[in-house]
Design a protein around this motif. Structure first.
Motif, PDB file in Angstrom:
ATOM      1  N   ARG A 485       0.819  -1.233  -0.105  1.00  0.00           N
ATOM      2  CA  ARG A 485       0.053   0.018   0.013  1.00  0.00           C
ATOM      3  C   ARG A 485       0.970   1.296   0.024  1.00  0.00           C
ATOM      4  O   ARG A 485       1.871   1.221   0.725  1.00  0.00           O
ATOM      5  CB  ARG A 485      -1.008  -0.041   1.130  1.00  0.00           C
ATOM      6  CG  ARG A 485      -2.023   1.120   1.389  1.00  0.00           C
ATOM      7  CD  ARG A 485      -2.572   1.265   2.483  1.00  0.00           C
ATOM      8  NE  ARG A 485      -3.262  -0.131   2.853  1.00  0.00           N
ATOM      9  CZ  ARG A 485      -4.580  -0.349   2.173  1.00  0.00           C
ATOM     10  NH1 ARG A 485      -5.238   0.608   1.698  1.00  0.00           N
ATOM     11  NH2 ARG A 485      -5.316  -1.246   2.459  1.00  0.00           N
ATOM     12  N   GLY A 486       0.591   2.313  -0.825  1.00  0.00           N
ATOM     13  CA  GLY A 486       1.113   3.540  -1.128  1.00  0.00           C
ATOM     14  C   GLY A 486       2.450   3.421  -1.997  1.00  0.00           C
ATOM     15  O   GLY A 486       2.946   4.330  -2.332  1.00  0.00           O
ATOM     16  N   ASP A 487       2.666   2.176  -2.406  1.00  0.00           N
ATOM     17  CA  ASP A 487       3.704   2.087  -3.655  1.00  0.00           C
ATOM     18  C   ASP A 487       3.060   2.770  -4.880  1.00  0.00           C
ATOM     19  O   ASP A 487       1.870   2.417  -5.162  1.00  0.00           O
ATOM     20  CB  ASP A 487       3.939   0.651  -3.988  1.00  0.00           C
ATOM     21  CG  ASP A 487       4.806   0.213  -2.906  1.00  0.00           C
ATOM     22  OD1 ASP A 487       5.547   0.868  -2.177  1.00  0.00           O
ATOM     23  OD2 ASP A 487       5.104  -1.158  -2.755  1.00  0.00           O
ATOM     24  N   VAL A 488       3.957   3.414  -5.823  1.00  0.00           N
ATOM     25  CA  VAL A 488       3.501   3.947  -6.829  1.00  0.00           C
ATOM     26  C   VAL A 488       4.143   3.323  -8.095  1.00  0.00           C
ATOM     27  O   VAL A 488       5.361   3.236  -8.254  1.00  0.00           O
ATOM     28  CB  VAL A 488       3.995   5.588  -7.155  1.00  0.00           C
ATOM     29  CG1 VAL A 488       3.609   6.058  -8.522  1.00  0.00           C
ATOM     30  CG2 VAL A 488       3.338   6.231  -5.884  1.00  0.00           C
ATOM     31  N   VAL A 489       3.169   2.786  -8.831  1.00  0.00           N
ATOM     32  CA  VAL A 489       3.653   1.936 -10.335  1.00  0.00           C
ATOM     33  C   VAL A 489       3.569   2.870 -11.359  1.00  0.00           C
ATOM     34  O   VAL A 489       2.796   3.369 -11.583  1.00  0.00           O
ATOM     35  CB  VAL A 489       2.559   0.654 -10.189  1.00  0.00           C
ATOM     36  CG1 VAL A 489       3.083   0.150 -11.546  1.00  0.00           C
ATOM     37  CG2 VAL A 489       2.461  -0.201  -9.199  1.00  0.00           C
ATOM     38  N   THR A 490       4.742   2.727 -12.147  1.00  0.00           N
ATOM     39  CA  THR A 490       5.119   3.642 -13.175  1.00  0.00           C
ATOM     40  C   THR A 490       4.976   2.991 -14.317  1.00  0.00           C
ATOM     41  O   THR A 490       5.673   1.858 -14.681  1.00  0.00           O
ATOM     42  CB  THR A 490       6.447   4.508 -13.129  1.00  0.00           C
ATOM     43  OG1 THR A 490       6.508   5.121 -11.892  1.00  0.00           O
ATOM     44  CG2 THR A 490       6.682   5.243 -14.465  1.00  0.00           C
ATOM     45  N   ILE A 491       4.255   3.523 -15.532  1.00  0.00           N
ATOM     46  CA  ILE A 491       3.999   2.708 -16.777  1.00  0.00           C
ATOM     47  C   ILE A 491       4.584   3.957 -17.696  1.00  0.00           C
ATOM     48  O   ILE A 491       4.188   5.098 -17.850  1.00  0.00           O
ATOM     49  CB  ILE A 491       2.505   2.833 -17.024  1.00  0.00           C
ATOM     50  CG1 ILE A 491       1.887   1.745 -16.002  1.00  0.00           C
ATOM     51  CG2 ILE A 491       2.436   2.136 -18.441  1.00  0.00           C
ATOM     52  CD1 ILE A 491       0.576   1.457 -16.439  1.00  0.00           C
ATOM     53  N   SER A 492       5.729   3.431 -18.316  1.00  0.00           N
ATOM     54  CA  SER A 492       6.399   4.359 -19.342  1.00  0.00           C
ATOM     55  C   SER A 492       6.880   3.878 -20.657  1.00  0.00           C
ATOM     56  O   SER A 492       6.555   2.432 -20.857  1.00  0.00           O
ATOM     57  CB  SER A 492       7.634   4.672 -18.485  1.00  0.00           C
ATOM     58  OG  SER A 492       8.637   3.694 -18.063  1.00  0.00           O
ATOM     59  N   GLU A 493       7.655   4.264 -21.397  1.00  0.00           N
ATOM     60  CA  GLU A 493       8.077   3.758 -22.672  1.00  0.00           C
ATOM     61  C   GLU A 493       7.043   3.321 -23.491  1.00  0.00           C
ATOM     62  O   GLU A 493       6.806   2.126 -24.198  1.00  0.00           O
ATOM     63  CB  GLU A 493       9.103   2.804 -22.339  1.00  0.00           C
ATOM     64  CG  GLU A 493      10.538   3.297 -21.673  1.00  0.00           C
ATOM     65  CD  GLU A 493      10.990   4.331 -22.497  1.00  0.00           C
ATOM     66  OE1 GLU A 493      11.217   4.189 -23.800  1.00  0.00           O
ATOM     67  OE2 GLU A 493      11.783   5.369 -21.794  1.00  0.00           O
ATOM     68  N   ILE A 494       5.594   4.143 -23.555  1.00  0.00           N
ATOM     69  CA  ILE A 494       4.933   3.491 -24.091  1.00  0.00           C
ATOM     70  C   ILE A 494       4.938   3.794 -25.686  1.00  0.00           C
ATOM     71  O   ILE A 494       5.161   4.752 -26.326  1.00  0.00           O
ATOM     72  CB  ILE A 494       3.509   4.392 -23.886  1.00  0.00           C
ATOM     73  CG1 ILE A 494       3.215   4.280 -22.138  1.00  0.00           C
ATOM     74  CG2 ILE A 494       2.260   3.954 -24.438  1.00  0.00           C
ATOM     75  CD1 ILE A 494       2.058   5.258 -21.659  1.00  0.00           C
ATOM     76  N   LYS A 495       4.799   2.687 -26.480  1.00  0.00           N
ATOM     77  CA  LYS A 495       4.828   2.588 -27.922  1.00  0.00           C
ATOM     78  C   LYS A 495       3.496   2.382 -28.489  1.00  0.00           C
ATOM     79  O   LYS A 495       2.476   1.642 -27.893  1.00  0.00           O
ATOM     80  CB  LYS A 495       5.800   1.576 -28.299  1.00  0.00           C
ATOM     81  CG  LYS A 495       7.144   1.925 -27.968  1.00  0.00           C
ATOM     82  CD  LYS A 495       7.985   0.711 -28.406  1.00  0.00           C
ATOM     83  CE  LYS A 495       9.632   1.109 -28.182  1.00  0.00           C
ATOM     84  NZ  LYS A 495       9.858   1.284 -26.873  1.00  0.00           N
ATOM     85  N   ALA A 496       3.126   3.287 -29.556  1.00  0.00           N
ATOM     86  CA  ALA A 496       1.744   3.073 -30.071  1.00  0.00           C
ATOM     87  C   ALA A 496       1.838   3.475 -31.597  1.00  0.00           C
ATOM     88  O   ALA A 496       2.932   3.763 -31.956  1.00  0.00           O
ATOM     89  CB  ALA A 496       0.728   4.208 -29.312  1.00  0.00           C
TER      90      ALA A 496
END
Length: 516
Positions: A485-496
């Motif tokens: 709880r409290g951890d921040v998950v990062t989503i990056s390097e998005i390719k589209a």
């Protein structure tokens, strides 16, 4: 006045007042009756003079017709139709006067010898003969019918010739038999208002006045047929210099052309009909007044026709004119100096116009440009780094005008990465496990769709996981289970990729998810 609870003395005083008022009325009525008699004599004198004068006019017209049949032949024929109508109606009125005076004898001696006894003619002698109940008796109907017939016969003899309109208008007023509204706002029939209950001498005077109107109408008609009324109408005081432009709007540098003509504003010159651009118009002060919508931008024609009646024949006069419709200024034009740009790979809507030229006479062209299906509307799908749009229009005089505008061409802006539709989302791990990673064109006015093909996910304390597609795979879910709880998950390097557009998205921004 003499009733109620009054003393005998007061009743006597009131009665004396009544007698006194009646005596005053009696004296006044004699004076009025004598005045009507004198008025009748004056009208008779004028009528005798008019009879001789009108006869001289008729003979003058007859003489002119013999000398110049081409000019006066038709007017003389009209005069021959009018003369018996006038004489017959005049004699009819005289016979009515005889009926009214038949019960009175003329004075045989004294200063009034040969005259009617005016002061004795204080009672009406026609009420029982002319009226029946609330309407007319047969004799009353006959009198009204004779007036109406006289008016109709004169109009039929003259026709619709505009030269006699002012006389016909006067005829309608002088010999109208319509109901009359009195001072109290109550309508009365013509004979009731003018004759019912009037003293006999007043009736005689009114009938003699009607004979005077007959003679005045005859005089006006003969003068008009001879042409005596034309001098005033043809006077140069009735003319004005009128500037007639070939069109009512010009472009800068264009030659202004037009004419100056003499025109006459005359209320008596009224056409039988006026048509402007297919619609009938009204006449005010001798001028045709028309109203119509300006229409679309461009040069317009005004066409129509005046139709006059002269000598019984229609005389058409053509109406020709032009005007130019220009766009109405309704807003300020503000341009951002560095915003002349269009986007590569999408349909850019372009509107094209030239002030003063209708949209159907304006065309535009550029690489990648096509029509949007209506005048002035285009779709531009540019390539490269710049594009020039060339616009050509046809002026009302047929000459072309050309203008061009250069636009910068830019690629599509970078999409914004989102998880569960948000840039920074919060929720339980189970929500993230089933969420979709998207890339959206935020604050971009074109309908561009983006499909995510790959992204990196980083859970604190675990290595980065590369995911194909737009949802978490099993490796990403395993790493997510270790998050607290409290951890921040990062989503990056998005390719589209852009759907339907041959252009690759760049620099898609990352998004985050806080575990709760």
């Amino acid at each position: 006045m003499a009733g109620g609870k009054l003393t005998p003395r007061q009743k006597m005083i009131n009665l004396m007042y009544l007698v006194f008022i009646a005596m005053l009325a009696l004296n006044m009525s004699k004076e009025v009756l004598s005045a009507f008699g004198l008025m009748n004599e004056k009208f008779q004198s004028v009528n005798a003079f008019s009879k001789d004068y009108n006869e001289s006019l008729y003979m003058q017209l007859e003489s002119k017709a013999e000398e110049n049949k081409a000019q006066f032949g038709v007017p003389y024929e009209k005069a021959k139709q009018i003369k018996p109508i006038i004489e017959n109606f005049y004699k009819f009125i005289e016979s009515v006067k005889t009926e009214v005076t038949s019960k009175f004898e003329v004075e045989e001696d004294g200063p009034n010898k040969g005259k009617l006894p005016y002061e004795a003619m204080d009672k009406s002698t026609i009420d029982e003969d002319w009226f029946e109940g609330d309407g007319y008796s047969p004799r009353g109907k006959e009198i009204v019918g004779a007036i109406d017939k006289f008016r109709a016969d004169i109009k039929a003899a003259i026709g619709n010739d505009v030269k006699y309109k002012f006389i016909m208008d006067d005829l309608e007023k002088r010999f109208s038999t319509v109901d009359v509204t009195n001072g109290e706002g109550i309508k009365s029939k013509y004979l009731d208002y003018n004759f019912k209950g009037f003293p006999a001498i007043a009736t005689v005077a009114k009938l003699t006045a009607m004979q005077n109107d007959v003679k005045k109408t005859e005089q006006d008609l003969y003068n008009a047929l001879i042409g005596n009324t034309n001098a005033q109408a043809a006077s140069m005081k009735n003319y004005k210099a009128i500037v007639v432009m070939d069109k009512n709007a010009y472009f800068q540098g264009e030659q202004v052309t037009g004419r100056v003509v003499l025109g006459r504003y005359d209320e008596s010159t009224v056409p039988q009909s006026v048509v402007v651009n297919g619609a009938s118009t009204s006449i005010e002060n001798g001028q045709a007044i028309f109203k119509m919508g300006a229409g679309s931008v461009g040069e317009k024609d005004i066409t129509g026709k005046f139709t006059f009646i002269e000598d019984g024949k229609p005389v058409p006069i053509a109406i020709e004119g032009k005007y130019v419709v220009v766009p109405k200024p309704n807003q300020a034009i503000v341009s951002a100096d560095k915003m002349n740009l269009v986007y590569r790979g999408v349909d850019n809507p372009i509107s094209v116009s030239i002030p003063g030229i209708s949209a159907d006479k304006v065309t535009a062209s550029a690489p990648g440009m096509r029509s949007a299906g209506k005048p002035g509307a285009y779709i531009l799908r540019p390539s490269g780094t710049s594009v020039t749009i060339t616009v050509t229009g046809k002026l009302p005089d047929g000459k072309p005008v050309t203008s061009s505008q250069n636009f910068r061409v830019k690629g599509l802006p970078a999409p914004t990465g989102k998880i569960r539709g948000e840039v920074s989302a919060k929720g339980p791990k189970s929500s993230l496990e089933i969420s979709t990673v998207t890339a959206e064109m935020v604050e971009f006015d074109f309908p561009v769709q983006v499909r995510v093909k790959q992204f990196n996910i980083k859970v604190p304390g675990s290595p980065t996981v590369v995911v194909s597609g737009n949802k978490l795979n099993s490796s990403a879910i395993s790493a997510l289970k270790k998050a607290s709880r409290g951890d921040v998950v990062t989503i990056s390097e998005i390719k589209a990729e852009f759907i339907g557009i041959d252009q690759q998205p760049r620099n898609i921004s990352p998004c985050t998810f806080e575990v709760q």
